[in-house]
Write a protein that holds these residues in place. Structure first.
Motif, mmCIF file in Angstrom:
data_model
loop_
_atom_site.group_PDB
_atom_site.id
_atom_site.type_symbol
_atom_site.label_atom_id
_atom_site.label_comp_id
_atom_site.label_asym_id
_atom_site.label_seq_id
_atom_site.Cartn_x
_atom_site.Cartn_y
_atom_site.Cartn_z
ATOM 1 N N THR A 1 0.826 -1.208 0.000
ATOM 2 C CA THR A 1 0.000 0.000 0.000
ATOM 3 C C THR A 1 0.860 1.257 0.000
ATOM 4 O OG1 THR A 1 -1.648 -1.223 1.277
ATOM 5 C CG2 THR A 1 -1.914 1.164 1.165
ATOM 6 N N PHE A 2 1.996 1.217 0.680
ATOM 7 C CA PHE A 2 2.874 2.389 0.736
ATOM 8 C C PHE A 2 3.358 2.785 -0.651
ATOM 9 C CE2 PHE A 2 7.450 3.717 1.143
ATOM 10 C CZ PHE A 2 7.179 5.040 1.481
ATOM 11 N N THR A 3 3.973 1.856 -1.362
ATOM 12 C CA THR A 3 4.488 2.202 -2.691
ATOM 13 C C THR A 3 3.363 2.396 -3.702
ATOM 14 O OG1 THR A 3 4.806 -0.159 -3.141
ATOM 15 C CG2 THR A 3 6.722 1.076 -2.326
ATOM 16 N N GLY A 4 2.287 1.606 -3.579
ATOM 17 C CA GLY A 4 1.154 1.785 -4.483
ATOM 18 C C GLY A 4 0.523 3.154 -4.326
ATOM 19 N N SER A 5 0.406 3.631 -3.082
ATOM 20 C CA SER A 5 -0.167 4.948 -2.836
ATOM 21 C C SER A 5 0.739 6.056 -3.357
ATOM 22 C CB SER A 5 -0.421 5.139 -1.334
ATOM 23 O OG SER A 5 -1.361 4.208 -0.857
ATOM 24 N N LEU A 6 2.048 5.858 -3.250
ATOM 25 C CA LEU A 6 2.975 6.853 -3.802
ATOM 26 C C LEU A 6 2.839 6.923 -5.323
ATOM 27 C CD1 LEU A 6 6.273 6.378 -1.739
ATOM 28 C CD2 LEU A 6 4.532 8.164 -1.509
ATOM 29 N N MET A 7 2.654 5.773 -5.962
ATOM 30 C CA MET A 7 2.442 5.771 -7.412
ATOM 31 C C MET A 7 1.129 6.487 -7.765
ATOM 32 S SD MET A 7 5.073 4.332 -8.737
ATOM 33 C CE MET A 7 5.964 5.073 -7.372
ATOM 34 N N ALA A 8 0.087 6.233 -6.975
ATOM 35 C CA ALA A 8 -1.185 6.906 -7.218
ATOM 36 C C ALA A 8 -1.035 8.413 -7.048
ATOM 37 C CB ALA A 8 -2.249 6.365 -6.262
ATOM 38 N N PHE A 9 -0.306 8.831 -6.016
ATOM 39 C CA PHE A 9 -0.059 10.257 -5.805
ATOM 40 C C PHE A 9 0.679 10.858 -7.000
ATOM 41 C CE2 PHE A 9 2.999 13.519 -4.493
ATOM 42 C CZ PHE A 9 2.144 14.496 -4.003
ATOM 43 N N GLY A 10 1.689 10.149 -7.487
ATOM 44 C CA GLY A 10 2.457 10.646 -8.624
ATOM 45 C C GLY A 10 1.616 10.806 -9.869
ATOM 46 N N LYS A 11 0.713 9.863 -10.113
ATOM 47 C CA LYS A 11 -0.155 9.958 -11.286
ATOM 48 C C LYS A 11 -1.148 11.114 -11.140
ATOM 49 C CE LYS A 11 -0.096 5.182 -12.987
ATOM 50 N NZ LYS A 11 -0.116 5.438 -14.435
ATOM 51 N N LEU B 1 7.971 -3.544 -4.422
ATOM 52 C CA LEU B 1 7.992 -3.627 -5.887
ATOM 53 C C LEU B 1 6.620 -4.010 -6.429
ATOM 54 C CD1 LEU B 1 9.549 -3.550 -8.541
ATOM 55 C CD2 LEU B 1 10.226 -5.938 -8.144
ATOM 56 N N PHE B 2 5.946 -4.929 -5.749
ATOM 57 C CA PHE B 2 4.619 -5.340 -6.189
ATOM 58 C C PHE B 2 3.640 -4.170 -6.127
ATOM 59 C CE2 PHE B 2 0.415 -7.325 -5.431
ATOM 60 C CZ PHE B 2 0.332 -8.089 -6.589
ATOM 61 N N GLY B 3 3.751 -3.336 -5.081
ATOM 62 C CA GLY B 3 2.888 -2.160 -4.981
ATOM 63 C C GLY B 3 3.067 -1.219 -6.152
ATOM 64 N N ILE B 4 4.317 -1.052 -6.592
ATOM 65 C CA ILE B 4 4.591 -0.185 -7.741
ATOM 66 C C ILE B 4 3.969 -0.764 -9.009
ATOM 67 C CG2 ILE B 4 6.424 0.728 -9.231
ATOM 68 C CD1 ILE B 4 8.203 0.826 -6.728
ATOM 69 N N LEU B 5 4.241 -2.036 -9.252
ATOM 70 C CA LEU B 5 3.757 -2.670 -10.483
ATOM 71 C C LEU B 5 2.243 -2.857 -10.476
ATOM 72 C CD1 LEU B 5 6.545 -5.354 -11.046
ATOM 73 C CD2 LEU B 5 6.264 -3.133 -12.168
ATOM 74 N N LEU B 6 1.636 -2.814 -9.298
ATOM 75 C CA LEU B 6 0.191 -2.966 -9.214
ATOM 76 C C LEU B 6 -0.537 -1.717 -9.710
ATOM 77 C CD1 LEU B 6 -1.920 -5.060 -8.032
ATOM 78 C CD2 LEU B 6 -1.932 -3.621 -5.990
ATOM 79 N N VAL B 7 0.094 -0.544 -9.531
ATOM 80 C CA VAL B 7 -0.588 0.717 -9.815
ATOM 81 C C VAL B 7 -0.174 1.334 -11.149
ATOM 82 C CG1 VAL B 7 -0.965 3.078 -8.966
ATOM 83 C CG2 VAL B 7 -0.947 1.162 -7.366
#
Length: 466
Positions: free
Chosen positions: A131-141, A193-199
């Motif tokens: 969730t941490f990295t996935g949320s950062l990716m969502a924020f970036g988008k 890494l999975f959080g990044i690739l998920l988003v």
């Protein structure tokens, strides 16, 4: 005394969370619901600070101070139009906290955990860092730092499946044979890494679903942390957050006509991009444009008007100007309402939040199911920066990537006005057939500027009548 007070505080906290969540479900009770949840959180914090395991409050107070400064700055300086980005960051911070607490708990008490607690700990860490990295990716988008369009590459789903399998196997290995070796940092790295690739395969306009899904992940991580720490307040709050986020994700998926199975594996947001270039993409199709003066004349004569806000209104921060347009029309005797699609914007309820900020009365804001049948009687449907959620192709064109997606029935209105910067497509990459109807007038420009000009023209018409 302490042993009695702490459970009571946690019980009060959980009860307040439940009633607070119930209050948030309706605009009229939302403020009271938020107040209850704030009191509930204060009770949970008080109960935690009374734990006898705490031997020194200095670091805790420092963390409270730093967190309060960061949260206060976010609340003060991030505008309401940036609410999706703020929520994504909040998810990231909460998930990181859960992951770090799980990491500390693993290294401090690795030999003391039962099998059940060890499984909960692995879930906490895994979901926390995903969730941490996935949320950062969502924020970036959402912020525009990362591309808003889906980022895909060959074998992406296979790689995601492989990473997920390795994460689960590694976590099970750590449960069966817990020891502070390299396997735990590897689990953290795989989860991140999975959080990044998920988003990254998710398009920016699909964020209502991904934000609610990340909300669910963060809640489940918090519930797992509560099981590990034997903290009832965390278990209740995390379970509420996880369940509500999951249900909301399912609702968002249905509203976008997407398979929730695809949502879970990060495959949505790219649906239809391969075929989106079809259907009239190269054809020269007529478009009728109009200026603020013509728009004001038509609106002034209209008696029933439905305004359809979309992400373009949020980008232009035009909600206050749109409200001014509505007020001018209502003074002239017109009936004005707002139609909200469930996935308009970049988070669940995004348009509701912006209209509430502009003090639009709650009874004028209607969900799609409540107002869709009224478009046929509307004199004017005014679309402000909404694209795919108004595209009639979702109902009429079986070859369209968005076919079957529930949309607002804007095309049924007698006259349609669309405020838009240009003729660019929405997240699906599909041209909007609405823009080419004979009854549609395009008002090109920034929504805030166009609305301001329409207000001036309406005032001018009122002056001429007097």
């Amino acid at each position: 005394m302490r042993d009695t007070l702490i459970p009571l505080l946690y019980l009060a906290s959980g009860t307040l969370f439940i009633f607070g969540l119930r209050g948030i479900t309706h605009p009229r009770s939302a403020r009271r619901g938020l107040a209850l949840t704030v009191i509930g959180m204060a009770a949970a914090i008080a109960g935690t600070l009374l734990q006898q395991e705490i031997v020194d409050y200095r670091w805790i107070l420092l963390a409270v101070l730093v967190g309060s400064l960061v949260g206060g700055a976010m609340a003060k300086y991030m505008p309401m139009t940036a609410m999706p980005e703020r929520i994504a960051l909040s998810h990231a911070f909460g998930a990181l906290a859960a992951g770090l607490v799980g990491t500390a708990e693993y290294y401090e008490h690795v030999a003391d955990h039962s099998s059940f607690t060890a499984v909960a700990l692995m879930c906490e860490v895994l979901l926390g860092f995903v969730t941490f990295t996935g949320s950062l990716m969502a924020f970036g988008k959402l912020k525009g730092i990362l591309p808003g369009r889906p980022t895909v590459f060959p074998g992406q789903q296979s790689l995601n499946l492989l990473l997920f399998t390795l994460m689960v196997l590694n976590a099970l290995w750590l449960v069966a044979d817990p020891s502070p070796d390299a396997r735990f940092p590897i689990l953290i790295g795989l989860s991140a890494l999975f959080g990044i690739l998920l988003v990254v395969p998710i398009g920016g306009a699909d964020m209502p679903t991904v934000i609610s899904l990340l909300n669910s992940y963060a809640g489940l991580s918090g519930a797992a942390m509560g099981l590990v720490l034997d903290n009832q307040a965390l278990i209740i709050a995390g379970a509420l957050d996880g369940a509500s986020g999951l249900l909301l994700s399912v609702m968002m998926s249905r509203a976008m006509n997407r398979s929730f199975r695809n949502v879970l594996f990060g495959a949505f947001g790219q649906a239809g991009t391969a075929s989106a270039t079809m259907s009239h993409q190269g054809d020269e199709r007529p478009v009728r444009s109009a200026g603020p003066d013509e728009a004001a004349m038509l609106l002034d004569m209209a008696r029933d008007i439905i305004i359809v806000p979309g992400y373009g209104m949020a980008v232009a921060q035009a909600q206050h100007r749109i409200k001014e347009v509505a007020e001018r029309l209502e003074r002239g005797g017109a009936r004005v309402r707002y139609a909200i699609h469930p996935v308009a914007g970049r988070m669940p309820g995004h348009m509701n939040v912006l209209l509430a900020e502009a003090d639009v009365p709650y009874d004028r804001i209607l969900d799609m199911d409540e107002i869709n049948s009224d478009f046929g009687q509307a004199d004017v449907a005014l679309v402000v920066g909404a694209n795919d959620v108004t595209n009639p192709a979702a109902r009429t064109r079986e070859d369209s990537p968005i076919y079957g997606m529930p949309v607002l029935d804007v095309a049924a209105a007698r006259t349609v006005m669309v405020i838009k910067r240009g003729m660019s497509t929405g997240f699906s990459g599909v041209e909007n057939d609405l823009y080419h109807l004979d009854k549609t007038l395009m008002l090109f420009g920034d929504a805030k500027d166009v609305a301001s000009n329409v207000v001036r023209e309406l005032e001018s018409l009122r002056t001429q009548k007097v």
